[in-house]
Design an enzyme around this catalytic site. Structure first.
Site, PDB file in Angstrom:
ATOM      1  N   THR A  10       0.818  -1.209   0.000  1.00  0.00           N
ATOM      2  CA  THR A  10       0.000   0.000   0.000  1.00  0.00           C
ATOM      3  C   THR A  10       0.853   1.260   0.000  1.00  0.00           C
ATOM      4  OG1 THR A  10      -1.749  -1.162   1.209  1.00  0.00           O
ATOM      5  CG2 THR A  10      -1.836   1.248   1.204  1.00  0.00           C
ATOM      6  N   ASP A 108      10.331  -7.504   4.881  1.00  0.00           N
ATOM      7  CA  ASP A 108       9.855  -6.586   5.911  1.00  0.00           C
ATOM      8  C   ASP A 108       9.947  -7.223   7.298  1.00  0.00           C
ATOM      9  OD1 ASP A 108       7.931  -8.416   5.076  1.00  0.00           O
ATOM     10  OD2 ASP A 108       6.245  -7.066   5.454  1.00  0.00           O
TER      11      ASP A 108
END
Length: 253
Positions: A10, A108
């Site tokens: 996003t 991540d």
């Protein structure tokens, strides 16, 4: 000073850091259709807006879970800094120990785990509330034990709105009561209190499976509005990704 990008599905978190201190932290929308030149212009303008002198940047690092834009952003970083960025990968020097197949651990999650272990003693449970909600577990010996993944708060809500004709988007904030008295309050209760209860419940289950209590951390764009309603003690750190990128850069530059 280094320029760091953490590319999510996003948002792209952009940070400038020097001596471990964060001087700039902001978010851009992830756009798979932009070219390297377009991203270079956006990043250059962003640095100008925040009065960051590009000549002071002497390195860059990127972590990405969006393969379609990884090379585009690496090239954009090179265009504006003149440096080939360090790219986070499972094969780099990260100092982590795994009890799972580390090839399936997202970049991540690696970055956050490195930063968490630099700040806190294990065992650790790390919640990252973004497009997906991920839960990383590090046991008391410091081994990365595994992950739980579920739809992110907004992802789940958007799926609900797309599939239920009479329901429309609401602001993500806590209503006055768990028991909603109208449609808006009912949706907000589920989104906020429901996810807070999920976090509490997952902590209980993970600690029961491990056999001991853990330090619990939370990060991600949606964490702040959820964890204040949890019943467990949770440490919130929205900058932990950038801290991890700083550490990994200096371990691998």
């Amino acid at each position: 000073m280094i320029l760091a990008l953490d590319v999510g599905n996003t948002n792209i978190v952009v940070g400038c850091m020097e001596d471990g201190n964060i001087f700039l932290e902001c978010r851009l929308s992830t756009d798979k259709n932009k070219t390297e030149a377009e991203y270079a212009v956006i990043l250059k303008n962003l640095l100008d807006v925040y009065d960051v002198d590009i000549s002071t940047i002497d390195g860059a690092i990127i972590s990405s879970v969006v393969p379609q834009v990884t090379n585009i952003l690496k090239n954009a970083l090179f265009i504006i800094t003149g440096y080939q960025p360090v790219e986070v990968s499972i094969g780099m020097n990260h100092g982590l120990k795994f009890k799972v197949n580390n090839s399936e651990v997202g970049n991540d999650l690696t970055v956050v785990a490195v930063a968490a272990l630099n700040q806190f003693k294990p065992p650790l449970i790390i919640f990252d509330l973004g497009t997906a909600t991920t839960i990383s577990i590090i046991d008391k010996e410091g081994y990365f034990r595994g992950v739980s993944i579920l739809p992110g708060v907004r992802t789940a809500m958007n799926a609900l709105f797309d599939n239920a004709s009479l329901l429309t988007a609401v602001k993500l904030e806590a209503p006055k009561s768990v028991i909603g008295e109208n449609t808006v309050e009912s949706l907000q209760s589920g989104a906020i209190f429901g996810n807070a209860a999920m976090i509490d419940g997952m902590i209980d289950r993970i600690e029961s499976e491990l056999g001991y209590s853990c330090t619990v951390l939370a990060t991600g764009g949606l964490a702040s509005c959820i964890i204040e309603h949890c019943r467990h003690d949770i440490i919130y750190d929205d900058s932990i990704l950038l801290k991890g990128l700083w550490l990994l850069y200096h371990m691998n530059k």
